[in-house]
Design a protein around this motif. Structure first.
Motif, PDB file in Angstrom:
ATOM      1  N   ASN A 241      -1.945 -21.061  16.679  1.00 14.25           N
ATOM      2  CA  ASN A 241      -1.832 -19.737  16.068  1.00 14.25           C
ATOM      3  C   ASN A 241      -0.781 -18.882  16.782  1.00 14.25           C
ATOM      4  O   ASN A 241      -0.026 -18.128  16.158  1.00 14.25           O
ATOM      5  CB  ASN A 241      -3.182 -19.033  16.084  1.00 14.25           C
ATOM      6  CG  ASN A 241      -4.194 -19.711  15.167  1.00 14.25           C
ATOM      7  OD1 ASN A 241      -3.812 -20.370  14.199  1.00 14.25           O
ATOM      8  ND2 ASN A 241      -5.485 -19.560  15.482  1.00 14.25           N
ATOM      9  N   TYR A 242      -0.753 -19.007  18.101  1.00 16.67           N
ATOM     10  CA  TYR A 242       0.233 -18.260  18.884  1.00 16.67           C
ATOM     11  C   TYR A 242       1.663 -18.716  18.540  1.00 16.67           C
ATOM     12  O   TYR A 242       2.584 -17.906  18.365  1.00 16.67           O
ATOM     13  CB  TYR A 242      -0.060 -18.445  20.372  1.00 16.67           C
ATOM     14  CG  TYR A 242       0.982 -17.839  21.277  1.00 16.67           C
ATOM     15  CD1 TYR A 242       1.928 -18.639  21.905  1.00 16.67           C
ATOM     16  CD2 TYR A 242       1.015 -16.468  21.493  1.00 16.67           C
ATOM     17  CE1 TYR A 242       2.880 -18.083  22.734  1.00 16.67           C
ATOM     18  CE2 TYR A 242       1.970 -15.901  22.315  1.00 16.67           C
ATOM     19  CZ  TYR A 242       2.912 -16.714  22.929  1.00 16.67           C
ATOM     20  OH  TYR A 242       3.862 -16.158  23.747  1.00 16.67           O
ATOM     21  N   LYS A 243       1.869 -20.004  18.427  1.00 21.27           N
ATOM     22  CA  LYS A 243       3.188 -20.526  18.059  1.00 21.27           C
ATOM     23  C   LYS A 243       3.603 -20.050  16.671  1.00 21.27           C
ATOM     24  O   LYS A 243       4.757 -19.695  16.434  1.00 21.27           O
ATOM     25  CB  LYS A 243       3.180 -22.058  18.094  1.00 21.27           C
ATOM     26  CG  LYS A 243       3.181 -22.649  19.498  1.00 21.27           C
ATOM     27  CD  LYS A 243       3.080 -24.162  19.458  1.00 21.27           C
ATOM     28  CE  LYS A 243       4.190 -24.768  18.632  1.00 21.27           C
ATOM     29  NZ  LYS A 243       4.104 -26.247  18.601  1.00 21.27           N
ATOM     30  N   LEU A 244       2.654 -20.038  15.753  1.00 18.47           N
ATOM     31  CA  LEU A 244       2.958 -19.599  14.394  1.00 18.47           C
ATOM     32  C   LEU A 244       3.375 -18.137  14.362  1.00 18.47           C
ATOM     33  O   LEU A 244       4.332 -17.766  13.674  1.00 18.47           O
ATOM     34  CB  LEU A 244       1.737 -19.841  13.502  1.00 18.47           C
ATOM     35  CG  LEU A 244       1.903 -19.478  12.025  1.00 18.47           C
ATOM     36  CD1 LEU A 244       3.025 -20.301  11.403  1.00 18.47           C
ATOM     37  CD2 LEU A 244       0.592 -19.706  11.275  1.00 18.47           C
ATOM     38  N   ARG A 245       2.657 -17.301  15.140  1.00 18.23           N
ATOM     39  CA  ARG A 245       3.015 -15.884  15.192  1.00 18.23           C
ATOM     40  C   ARG A 245       4.410 -15.696  15.806  1.00 18.23           C
ATOM     41  O   ARG A 245       5.196 -14.857  15.359  1.00 18.23           O
ATOM     42  CB  ARG A 245       1.966 -15.108  15.989  1.00 18.23           C
ATOM     43  CG  ARG A 245       0.628 -14.944  15.268  1.00 18.23           C
ATOM     44  CD  ARG A 245      -0.234 -13.870  15.932  1.00 18.23           C
ATOM     45  NE  ARG A 245      -0.490 -14.168  17.334  1.00 18.23           N
ATOM     46  CZ  ARG A 245      -1.541 -14.872  17.759  1.00 18.23           C
ATOM     47  NH1 ARG A 245      -2.419 -15.360  16.890  1.00 18.23           N
ATOM     48  NH2 ARG A 245      -1.716 -15.090  19.045  1.00 18.23           N
ATOM     49  N   CYS A 246       4.720 -16.484  16.841  1.00 17.10           N
ATOM     50  CA  CYS A 246       6.048 -16.383  17.476  1.00 17.10           C
ATOM     51  C   CYS A 246       7.163 -16.795  16.505  1.00 17.10           C
ATOM     52  O   CYS A 246       8.224 -16.153  16.444  1.00 17.10           O
ATOM     53  CB  CYS A 246       6.089 -17.249  18.730  1.00 17.10           C
ATOM     54  SG  CYS A 246       5.081 -16.626  20.086  1.00 17.10           S
ATOM     55  N   GLU A 247       6.947 -17.856  15.746  1.00 15.37           N
ATOM     56  CA  GLU A 247       7.953 -18.300  14.784  1.00 15.37           C
ATOM     57  C   GLU A 247       8.173 -17.256  13.698  1.00 15.37           C
ATOM     58  O   GLU A 247       9.313 -16.978  13.309  1.00 15.37           O
ATOM     59  CB  GLU A 247       7.525 -19.631  14.154  1.00 15.37           C
ATOM     60  CG  GLU A 247       7.575 -20.803  15.126  1.00 15.37           C
ATOM     61  CD  GLU A 247       7.070 -22.084  14.494  1.00 15.37           C
ATOM     62  OE1 GLU A 247       7.078 -23.122  15.174  1.00 15.37           O
ATOM     63  OE2 GLU A 247       6.663 -22.036  13.312  1.00 15.37           O
ATOM     64  N   GLN A 248       7.078 -16.667  13.233  1.00 20.77           N
ATOM     65  CA  GLN A 248       7.213 -15.624  12.223  1.00 20.77           C
ATOM     66  C   GLN A 248       7.975 -14.415  12.764  1.00 20.77           C
ATOM     67  O   GLN A 248       8.805 -13.823  12.073  1.00 20.77           O
ATOM     68  CB  GLN A 248       5.831 -15.212  11.722  1.00 20.77           C
ATOM     69  CG  GLN A 248       5.111 -16.299  10.939  1.00 20.77           C
ATOM     70  CD  GLN A 248       3.709 -15.883  10.542  1.00 20.77           C
ATOM     71  OE1 GLN A 248       3.202 -14.828  10.985  1.00 20.77           O
ATOM     72  NE2 GLN A 248       3.046 -16.709   9.717  1.00 20.77           N
TER      73      GLN A 248
ATOM     74  N   LEU B 151      11.662 -13.019  11.479  1.00 23.66           N
ATOM     75  CA  LEU B 151      11.826 -11.625  11.095  1.00 23.66           C
ATOM     76  C   LEU B 151      12.993 -10.990  11.830  1.00 23.66           C
ATOM     77  O   LEU B 151      13.799 -10.253  11.239  1.00 23.66           O
ATOM     78  CB  LEU B 151      10.523 -10.868  11.367  1.00 23.66           C
ATOM     79  CG  LEU B 151      10.517  -9.380  11.002  1.00 23.66           C
ATOM     80  CD1 LEU B 151      10.767  -9.206   9.508  1.00 23.66           C
ATOM     81  CD2 LEU B 151       9.188  -8.733  11.406  1.00 23.66           C
ATOM     82  N   GLU B 152      13.113 -11.290  13.132  1.00 23.13           N
ATOM     83  CA  GLU B 152      14.218 -10.739  13.911  1.00 23.13           C
ATOM     84  C   GLU B 152      15.564 -11.291  13.423  1.00 23.13           C
ATOM     85  O   GLU B 152      16.553 -10.559  13.338  1.00 23.13           O
ATOM     86  CB  GLU B 152      14.023 -11.071  15.394  1.00 23.13           C
ATOM     87  CG  GLU B 152      12.806 -10.418  16.040  1.00 23.13           C
ATOM     88  CD  GLU B 152      12.949  -8.914  16.121  1.00 23.13           C
ATOM     89  OE1 GLU B 152      11.928  -8.222  16.159  1.00 23.13           O
ATOM     90  OE2 GLU B 152      14.107  -8.432  16.145  1.00 23.13           O
ATOM     91  N   GLU B 153      15.614 -12.582  13.103  1.00 23.42           N
ATOM     92  CA  GLU B 153      16.857 -13.184  12.619  1.00 23.42           C
ATOM     93  C   GLU B 153      17.277 -12.603  11.276  1.00 23.42           C
ATOM     94  O   GLU B 153      18.462 -12.344  11.040  1.00 23.42           O
ATOM     95  CB  GLU B 153      16.691 -14.702  12.494  1.00 23.42           C
ATOM     96  CG  GLU B 153      16.590 -15.416  13.837  1.00 23.42           C
ATOM     97  CD  GLU B 153      16.368 -16.904  13.675  1.00 23.42           C
ATOM     98  OE1 GLU B 153      16.277 -17.609  14.695  1.00 23.42           O
ATOM     99  OE2 GLU B 153      16.284 -17.358  12.506  1.00 23.42           O
ATOM    100  N   SER B 154      16.312 -12.386  10.398  1.00 19.18           N
ATOM    101  CA  SER B 154      16.639 -11.802   9.096  1.00 19.18           C
ATOM    102  C   SER B 154      17.186 -10.387   9.238  1.00 19.18           C
ATOM    103  O   SER B 154      18.128  -9.988   8.556  1.00 19.18           O
ATOM    104  CB  SER B 154      15.408 -11.814   8.194  1.00 19.18           C
ATOM    105  OG  SER B 154      14.380 -11.015   8.749  1.00 19.18           O
ATOM    106  N   LYS B 155      16.602  -9.630  10.161  1.00 23.48           N
ATOM    107  CA  LYS B 155      17.106  -8.278  10.398  1.00 23.48           C
ATOM    108  C   LYS B 155      18.528  -8.317  10.960  1.00 23.48           C
ATOM    109  O   LYS B 155      19.393  -7.530  10.564  1.00 23.48           O
ATOM    110  CB  LYS B 155      16.174  -7.542  11.360  1.00 23.48           C
ATOM    111  CG  LYS B 155      14.811  -7.206  10.776  1.00 23.48           C
ATOM    112  CD  LYS B 155      13.973  -6.441  11.790  1.00 23.48           C
ATOM    113  CE  LYS B 155      12.602  -6.076  11.213  1.00 23.48           C
ATOM    114  NZ  LYS B 155      11.773  -5.334  12.191  1.00 23.48           N
ATOM    115  N   LEU B 156      18.771  -9.266  11.895  1.00 16.66           N
ATOM    116  CA  LEU B 156      20.097  -9.376  12.496  1.00 16.66           C
ATOM    117  C   LEU B 156      21.139  -9.785  11.453  1.00 16.66           C
ATOM    118  O   LEU B 156      22.262  -9.255  11.433  1.00 16.66           O
ATOM    119  CB  LEU B 156      20.054 -10.391  13.640  1.00 16.66           C
ATOM    120  CG  LEU B 156      21.358 -10.600  14.413  1.00 16.66           C
ATOM    121  CD1 LEU B 156      21.798  -9.286  15.064  1.00 16.66           C
ATOM    122  CD2 LEU B 156      21.186 -11.680  15.477  1.00 16.66           C
TER     123      LEU B 156
END
Length: 326
Positions: free
Chosen positions: A25-32, A36-41
């Protein structure tokens, strides 16, 4: 007592499966979060690129509007002052334009019969003037001719030996009258080391005029048949072939030819393209595959020359094509 016993019991540790689920679950949250950060960039970068493109288009539109304004109003064009650096850079360029441009197209065999010398195109005119301008085989002179001008060469048909090329004239083409008025700053030199009396022909294109008396069968592609017919050929089956040759490959010249004898009313005319000297000048070879020559029958030459008693006058006018066709 029961409550105190429960409080004294140690807390149970999570199992391995529970830890694995929490880690996933932690890995999934980090990937999401990373996505999100890449899309904003990417959105920010795209906005910057669109803004830069918009500015470039705006500058281009302003430049086009200014250019249209200058074209519609020539007085609006301002002359930019030259800096000292610009003047220093323009001087070597002007000096380079003053230097003549030597144009050479390699060497070829001399067109005079019994002369086996191979001559560079830059020395062709010098060779003809120095070595072949006198004697029985020599031509009268080298004639300078521009587009629109005409020159007349005189020869006798009886002097043409059978199946032997004869040079009847040498021309030096100076170009069209418009080209003479708008001569480029950098002069093109086609002939080098000319004598002083011919130095003005350096930037002229040499053109050689030839004639050959041969059999009409020389134009046959079947050489075996031509050889058999040639053995039984009669003088009435002979033809006179006239063509022009130049060593230059940079331009295509056409020649308007007209021939007559003492009676100017008896005249024949034709238009041919000037051939390249690098091609074969053997009539038996080029006549079957090349149409750039003028063939006169024995009867035509006999009629024009008054049964071969009069000299013939060949009138030549050269024209230059804008684009080379072949």
């Amino acid at each position: 007592m029961d409550t105190q016993a429960e409080q004294s019991l140690p807390a149970t540790k999570p199992s391995i499966d529970e830890l694995r689920v929490q880690f996933e679950n932690y890995k999934l949250r980090c990937e999401q979060q990373n996505k999100l950060e890449e899309s904003k960039l990417q959105t920010f970068c795209l906005d910057d690129e669109m803004q830069q493109l918009h500015e470039d288009l705006l500058l281009l539109r302003q430049g086009l509007e200014q250019l249209q304004l200058q074209n519609s109003n020539p007085d609006a064009i301002e002359q930019c002052p030259l800096s000292s650096n610009g003047i220093e850079q323009s001087q070597p360029q002007s000096q380079q334009e003053d230097k003549p441009l030597i144009i050479s197209t390699g060497e070829s065999q001399c067109l005079f019969e019994h002369c086996r010398r191979r001559v560079d195109s830059q020395l062709l005119l010098l060779h003809y003037i120095s070595d072949h301008s006198s004697g029985a085989e020599g031509f009268q002179s080298c004639y300078s001719v521009a587009e629109g001008e005409r020159v007349v060469l005189t020869f006798n048909a009886q002097s043409c030996a059978y199946q032997t090329n004869k040079v009847i004239g040498l021309l030096a083409y100076s170009g069209s009258l418009l080209q003479l008025q708008m001569r480029p700053k950098r002069r093109h030199v086609y002939n080098s080391f000319l004598p002083q009396q011919h130095a003005h022909l350096e930037d002229h294109v040499p053109v050689v005029v030839l004639i050959c008396r041969t059999s009409a069968c020389a134009g046959l592609k079947d050489k075996q048949l031509a050889a058999r017919v040639l053995k039984r050929a009669q003088p009435e089956n002979e033809v006179y072939v006239i063509w022009l040759v130049t060593p230059q490959q940079r331009l295509q010249l056409n020649a308007t030819l007209s021939i007559c004898g003492r009676d100017a009313a008896k005249r024949c005319s034709s238009i041919v393209a000037v051939r390249q000297v690098r091609h074969s000048q053997n009539t038996c070879r080029f006549m079957p595959v090349d149409a750039n020559y003028w063939r006169l029958s024995f009867g035509e030459m006999q009629k024009i020359s008054n049964n071969f008693r009069d000299d013939l006058h060949l009138e030549i006018a050269l024209t230059e094509l804008e684009e080379r066709l072949f």
